[in-house]
Design a protein around this motif. Structure first.
Motif, PDB file in Angstrom:
ATOM      1  N   THR A  17       7.156  -2.981  -9.649  1.00 25.12           N
ATOM      2  CA  THR A  17       7.863  -1.226  -8.827  1.00 25.12           C
ATOM      3  C   THR A  17       5.988  -0.727  -9.605  1.00 25.12           C
ATOM      4  O   THR A  17       5.800  -1.394 -10.680  1.00 25.12           O
ATOM      5  N   VAL A  18       5.904  -0.050  -9.087  1.00 26.27           N
ATOM      6  CA  VAL A  18       4.877   1.495  -9.950  1.00 26.27           C
ATOM      7  C   VAL A  18       5.344   3.035  -9.812  1.00 26.27           C
ATOM      8  O   VAL A  18       6.323   3.469  -8.818  1.00 26.27           O
ATOM      9  N   THR A  19       5.306   2.994 -11.164  1.00 25.43           N
ATOM     10  CA  THR A  19       5.990   4.591 -11.162  1.00 25.43           C
ATOM     11  C   THR A  19       5.058   4.457 -11.875  1.00 25.43           C
ATOM     12  O   THR A  19       4.362   5.135 -12.534  1.00 25.43           O
ATOM     13  N   GLN A  20       5.214   6.296 -11.762  1.00 26.15           N
ATOM     14  CA  GLN A  20       4.394   7.239 -12.487  1.00 26.15           C
ATOM     15  C   GLN A  20       6.159   8.598 -13.033  1.00 26.15           C
ATOM     16  O   GLN A  20       6.275  10.265 -13.050  1.00 26.15           O
ATOM     17  N   PRO A  21       6.251   8.100 -14.477  1.00 28.75           N
ATOM     18  CA  PRO A  21       6.668   8.304 -16.003  1.00 28.75           C
ATOM     19  C   PRO A  21       6.521   9.965 -15.817  1.00 28.75           C
ATOM     20  O   PRO A  21       5.141  10.407 -16.174  1.00 28.75           O
ATOM     21  N   GLU A  22       7.229  11.247 -15.543  1.00 29.63           N
ATOM     22  CA  GLU A  22       6.970  12.425 -15.735  1.00 29.63           C
ATOM     23  C   GLU A  22       7.166  12.561 -16.969  1.00 29.63           C
ATOM     24  O   GLU A  22       7.863  12.371 -18.102  1.00 29.63           O
TER      25      GLU A  22
ATOM     26  N   ALA B 237       0.915  -1.174   0.364  1.00 32.15           N
ATOM     27  CA  ALA B 237       0.182   0.581  -0.089  1.00 32.15           C
ATOM     28  C   ALA B 237       0.836   1.374   0.062  1.00 32.15           C
ATOM     29  O   ALA B 237       2.312   1.608   0.350  1.00 32.15           O
ATOM     30  N   SER B 238       0.243   2.349  -0.390  1.00 35.20           N
ATOM     31  CA  SER B 238       1.218   3.318  -0.861  1.00 35.20           C
ATOM     32  C   SER B 238      -0.018   4.658  -0.826  1.00 35.20           C
ATOM     33  O   SER B 238      -0.744   4.951  -0.966  1.00 35.20           O
ATOM     34  N   GLY B 239       0.432   5.940  -0.561  1.00 32.03           N
ATOM     35  CA  GLY B 239      -0.353   6.954   0.260  1.00 32.03           C
ATOM     36  C   GLY B 239       0.230   8.194  -0.772  1.00 32.03           C
ATOM     37  O   GLY B 239       0.001   8.983  -0.741  1.00 32.03           O
ATOM     38  N   GLY B 240       0.890   8.165  -2.383  1.00 30.35           N
ATOM     39  CA  GLY B 240       1.818   8.535  -2.892  1.00 30.35           C
ATOM     40  C   GLY B 240       1.863   8.962  -3.980  1.00 30.35           C
ATOM     41  O   GLY B 240       2.442   9.674  -5.178  1.00 30.35           O
ATOM     42  N   ALA B 241       0.208   8.992  -4.845  1.00 26.72           N
ATOM     43  CA  ALA B 241       0.182   9.155  -6.412  1.00 26.72           C
ATOM     44  C   ALA B 241      -0.238  10.777  -7.133  1.00 26.72           C
ATOM     45  O   ALA B 241      -0.940  11.256  -5.952  1.00 26.72           O
ATOM     46  N   TRP B 242      -0.060  10.803  -7.663  1.00 25.75           N
ATOM     47  CA  TRP B 242      -0.271  11.990  -8.219  1.00 25.75           C
ATOM     48  C   TRP B 242      -1.537  11.394  -9.241  1.00 25.75           C
ATOM     49  O   TRP B 242      -1.021  11.234 -10.662  1.00 25.75           O
ATOM     50  N   GLU B 243      -2.710  11.789  -9.201  1.00 28.62           N
ATOM     51  CA  GLU B 243      -3.329  12.008 -10.717  1.00 28.62           C
ATOM     52  C   GLU B 243      -3.362  12.610 -12.130  1.00 28.62           C
ATOM     53  O   GLU B 243      -3.679  12.717 -13.375  1.00 28.62           O
ATOM     54  N   LYS B 244      -1.822  13.788 -12.292  1.00 31.16           N
ATOM     55  CA  LYS B 244      -1.675  13.725 -13.197  1.00 31.16           C
ATOM     56  C   LYS B 244      -1.168  13.448 -13.984  1.00 31.16           C
ATOM     57  O   LYS B 244      -0.305  13.700 -14.792  1.00 31.16           O
ATOM     58  N   LEU B 245      -0.190  12.606 -13.364  1.00 32.60           N
ATOM     59  CA  LEU B 245       0.122  11.366 -14.505  1.00 32.60           C
ATOM     60  C   LEU B 245       0.245  10.107 -14.573  1.00 32.60           C
ATOM     61  O   LEU B 245      -0.664   9.639 -13.904  1.00 32.60           O
ATOM     62  N   PRO B 246       0.331   9.449 -15.936  1.00 37.11           N
ATOM     63  CA  PRO B 246      -0.223   7.741 -15.725  1.00 37.11           C
ATOM     64  C   PRO B 246       1.119   7.567 -14.566  1.00 37.11           C
ATOM     65  O   PRO B 246       1.943   8.031 -14.374  1.00 37.11           O
ATOM     66  N   THR B 247       0.826   6.038 -14.741  1.00 32.55           N
ATOM     67  CA  THR B 247       0.953   4.493 -13.592  1.00 32.55           C
ATOM     68  C   THR B 247       1.200   3.155 -14.557  1.00 32.55           C
ATOM     69  O   THR B 247       0.358   4.045 -14.277  1.00 32.55           O
TER      70      THR B 247
END
Length: 138
Positions: free
Chosen positions: A133-138, A55-65
């Motif tokens: 891994t879970v990434t959110q590339p910018e 579980a994590s709390g760091g997602a940002w909705e403006k980036l793909p995941t």
């Protein structure tokens, strides 16, 4: 502490807590199935065996995941990701013996909403070794 550092700290603590609870135990040390995701990473679970999750709390909705899972040991793993109590991804990965199978899903910006998310890994055998891994590339 930036967003990525906070997310990695939460994910690492959660993965450790899950491993200690009997949900999934750490396998023998060795090369990771997936490399560290670098600065775009929200979560890195270098190695677990059997069922588990994070579980994590760091997602940002403006980036793909991007959610990536690798596994080995015979059988398969079923992976489910939930964001704010809504299932956003589900897939299976074949886990060959002696080499890693890899599966990945890319979700458009906005699919994973701001804040917390969970990932469950259901292994067909307690002997299956997996990483994610879970990434959110910018």
């Amino acid at each position: 502490m930036n967003r990525t550092t906070k997310a990695l700290a939460v994910a690492t603590l959660t993965a450790g807590a899950l491993a200690g609870s009997g949900v999934g135990s750490a396998a023998a040390a060795g090369d990771p199935l997936l490399p560290h995701p670098g600065p775009e990473g929200l979560v890195w679970v270098p190695e677990q065996t059997g069922d588990g999750g994070v579980a994590s709390g760091g997602a940002w909705e403006k980036l793909p995941t991007v959610l990536t899972v690798a596994c080995e040991g015979g059988g398969d793993v079923r992976v489910t990701m939930r964001s704010q109590e809504t299932e956003v991804a589900a897939f299976s990965v074949d886990c060959p013996t002696g080499t890693a199978g890899v599966g990945s899903v890319t979700m458009d910006a906005g699919v994973v909403r701001k804040g917390s998310f969970t990932i469950g890994v259901d292994a067909s055998s307690e002997e299956i070794r997996w990483a994610l891994t879970v990434t959110q590339p910018e």
